[in-house]
Design a protein around this motif. Structure first.
Motif, mmCIF file in Angstrom:
data_model
loop_
_atom_site.group_PDB
_atom_site.id
_atom_site.type_symbol
_atom_site.label_atom_id
_atom_site.label_comp_id
_atom_site.label_asym_id
_atom_site.label_seq_id
_atom_site.Cartn_x
_atom_site.Cartn_y
_atom_site.Cartn_z
ATOM 1 N N SER A 1 0.827 -1.214 0.000
ATOM 2 C CA SER A 1 0.000 0.000 0.000
ATOM 3 C C SER A 1 0.858 1.258 0.000
ATOM 4 O O SER A 1 0.585 2.206 -0.743
ATOM 5 C CB SER A 1 -0.922 0.018 1.214
ATOM 6 N N PHE B 1 0.706 3.974 -2.952
ATOM 7 C CA PHE B 1 0.402 5.388 -2.718
ATOM 8 C C PHE B 1 1.565 6.272 -3.159
ATOM 9 O O PHE B 1 1.357 7.337 -3.737
ATOM 10 C CB PHE B 1 0.068 5.642 -1.244
ATOM 11 N N SER B 2 2.789 5.830 -2.899
ATOM 12 C CA SER B 2 3.959 6.626 -3.292
ATOM 13 C C SER B 2 4.046 6.790 -4.799
ATOM 14 O O SER B 2 4.275 7.898 -5.305
ATOM 15 C CB SER B 2 5.242 5.987 -2.765
ATOM 16 N N SER C 1 1.624 6.512 -6.978
ATOM 17 C CA SER C 1 0.502 7.308 -7.469
ATOM 18 C C SER C 1 0.642 8.790 -7.133
ATOM 19 O O SER C 1 0.426 9.644 -7.990
ATOM 20 C CB SER C 1 -0.795 6.755 -6.883
ATOM 21 N N ILE C 2 0.992 9.100 -5.894
ATOM 22 C CA ILE C 2 1.061 10.500 -5.473
ATOM 23 C C ILE C 2 2.259 11.226 -6.084
ATOM 24 O O ILE C 2 2.140 12.366 -6.548
ATOM 25 C CB ILE C 2 1.108 10.601 -3.932
ATOM 26 N N TRP D 1 -5.424 14.415 -4.043
ATOM 27 C CA TRP D 1 -6.573 13.539 -3.808
ATOM 28 C C TRP D 1 -6.705 12.486 -4.903
ATOM 29 O O TRP D 1 -7.080 11.344 -4.627
ATOM 30 C CB TRP D 1 -7.846 14.362 -3.662
ATOM 31 N N GLY E 1 -4.142 11.264 -6.453
ATOM 32 C CA GLY E 1 -3.051 10.350 -6.132
ATOM 33 C C GLY E 1 -3.408 9.388 -5.017
ATOM 34 O O GLY E 1 -3.114 8.202 -5.083
ATOM 35 N N VAL E 2 -4.079 9.901 -3.987
ATOM 36 C CA VAL E 2 -4.500 9.039 -2.884
ATOM 37 C C VAL E 2 -5.545 8.036 -3.370
ATOM 38 O O VAL E 2 -5.477 6.838 -3.073
ATOM 39 C CB VAL E 2 -5.056 9.889 -1.714
ATOM 40 N N GLY F 1 -3.875 5.570 -5.745
ATOM 41 C CA GLY F 1 -2.910 4.766 -4.995
ATOM 42 C C GLY F 1 -3.580 3.595 -4.295
ATOM 43 O O GLY F 1 -3.031 2.504 -4.208
ATOM 44 N N GLY F 2 -4.774 3.840 -3.777
ATOM 45 C CA GLY F 2 -5.544 2.750 -3.178
ATOM 46 C C GLY F 2 -5.878 1.681 -4.193
ATOM 47 O O GLY F 2 -5.788 0.479 -3.902
ATOM 48 N N TYR G 1 -4.180 1.061 -7.039
ATOM 49 C CA TYR G 1 -2.936 0.398 -7.447
ATOM 50 C C TYR G 1 -2.512 -0.656 -6.429
ATOM 51 O O TYR G 1 -2.190 -1.784 -6.780
ATOM 52 C CB TYR G 1 -1.793 1.407 -7.595
ATOM 53 N N SER G 2 -2.512 -0.277 -5.164
ATOM 54 C CA SER G 2 -2.042 -1.218 -4.144
ATOM 55 C C SER G 2 -3.020 -2.369 -3.962
ATOM 56 O O SER G 2 -2.600 -3.523 -3.808
ATOM 57 C CB SER G 2 -1.793 -0.492 -2.818
#
Length: 103
Positions: A42, A46-47, A49-50, A59, A61-62, A65-66, A68-69
């Motif tokens: 996770s 998040f890294s 994506s953000i 937002w 990216g967050v 990121g969820g 993607y992980s």
């Protein structure tokens, strides 16, 4: 409150998800307890994506990121379960063939 407009493309998922899986597997070389690996995936998701995919919109990216992980953890779990089922089927098949030779 207005929802963010999220611009993503096919390559974000095709590159980010396998990259998260590979990086998580690299972390398995270190003595880290197993229960922390979904969290590590996770953080990596998040890294990416953000800071890479959606660096201009926190937002988005967050949010992505969820995804993607979660996609990386789900893909890994699915592949692992399929591999275990395949190996069990092969072992059962081999044992059945071996038992037939001795009859």
């Amino acid at each position: 409150m207005e929802f963010p407009i999220i611009h993503t493309n096919f390559w974000d998922g095709v590159i980010a998800v396998p990259l998260i899986i590979i990086m998580t597997q690299i972390f398995k070389l270190f003595p880290i307890p197993r229960q922390y690996f979904p969290t590590i995936a996770s953080v990596i998701g998040f890294s990416i994506s953000i800071f890479i995919s959606h660096r201009n919109d926190l937002w988005a990216g967050v949010f992505m990121g969820g995804f993607y992980s979660a996609a990386a953890v789900g893909t890994y779990a699915s592949l692992k379960t399929s591999w275990i089922a395949f190996k069990q089927r092969q072992t059962k098949k081999r044992l059945t063939q071996t038992a037939g030779e001795y009859d």
